[in-house]
Design an enzyme around this catalytic site. Structure first.
Site, PDB file in Angstrom:
ATOM      1  CG  ASN A  89       6.846   3.974  -1.754  1.00 11.71           C
ATOM      2  OD1 ASN A  89       6.000   4.383  -2.206  1.00 11.71           O
ATOM      3  ND2 ASN A  89       7.777   4.741  -0.969  1.00 11.71           N
ATOM      4  CB  ILE A  96       6.304  -3.608  -0.721  1.00 12.04           C
ATOM      5  CG1 ILE A  96       6.126  -4.256  -1.914  1.00 12.04           C
ATOM      6  CG2 ILE A  96       5.170  -2.286  -0.523  1.00 12.04           C
ATOM      7  CD1 ILE A  96       4.782  -5.096  -2.048  1.00 12.04           C
ATOM      8  CB  CYS A  97       9.393   0.809   1.818  1.00 12.83           C
ATOM      9  SG  CYS A  97       9.429   1.777   3.361  1.00 12.83           S
ATOM     10  CB  VAL A  98       3.448   0.547   2.585  1.00  9.10           C
ATOM     11  CG1 VAL A  98       3.291  -0.909   3.211  1.00  9.10           C
ATOM     12  CG2 VAL A  98       2.384   1.103   2.851  1.00  9.10           C
TER      13      VAL A  98
END
Length: 204
Positions: A89, A96-98
């Protein structure tokens, strides 16, 4: 990665709220997380996260930053790792991918919640929304290979002190504190021994 300050675009009320939360986080940080205050620009939030035990990131220290937009908190901040990391991620530029910073964002969620979510992401990655496709594929299909690669990145990029000692850079790294005094003491002792040896040799 944007470095433009949005302080002037935030309302005084939001600035006060963010300043207070950052102050509280500095005084009472969550376990394994340290926040660094940038008093000139509170929209540039920097922190370090300790790699959680039992993960390929254990023993590492990962620097990261949150960039608050001019529409914060209506819009989520962007999050980036400044330390290189092999993680499904995290994109190559550190983004950051969340879900917390995407579809699940709520204006009432604070900075502490974001930092804890990112720490949890190190424990439980989400390969379904991978920015690093290779890491996501390895995590799902060849976990041992994923773990080995992530550990290697942690060793190389997230453990600078250890790496520095291994390549003989203790002089540059340990420049202050008790270790510095110890090294200075060791050097004096070594110099003293050398002088004594020279005196003995002269007598001979």
């Amino acid at each position: 990665m944007s470095s433009i300050s949005n302080v002037e675009n935030l309302s005084p009320q939001i600035i006060r709220h963010v300043s207070k939360e950052l102050g509280d986080l500095t005084k009472s940080p969550p376990e394994g997380i340290k926040v660094f205050l940038n008093e000139e620009d509170i929209t540039d939030v920097q922190a370090s996260i300790e790699g959680p035990a039992g993960t390929p990131y254990a023993g590492g220290l990962f620097r990261m930053k949150l960039v608050l937009s001019k529409n914060f908190p209506s819009e989520p901040p962007k999050a980036f790792f400044l330390t290189k990391i092999f993680h499904p991620n995290v994109a190559s530029n550190g983004e950051i991918c969340v879900n917390t910073l995407k579809k699940d964002w709520k204006a009432e969620l604070g900075i502490k919640h974001i930092l804890l979510t990112i720490k949890c992401l190190l424990i439980v990655p989400n390969p379904e929304s991978a920015l690093n496709e290779e890491a996501g594929k390895l995590l799902l299909e060849q976990y041992d290979d994923y773990s080995s690669r992530a550990k290697m990145f942690t060793e190389i990029h997230a453990k600078p002190l250890k790496a520095g000692k291994e390549i003989g850079l203790t002089k540059d790294i340990v420049s202050e504190g008790p270790m510095a005094k110890k090294h200075a003491g060791d050097k004096k002792l070594l110099d003293k021994k050398k002088k004594e040896k020279k005196k003995v040799l002269k007598r001979l």
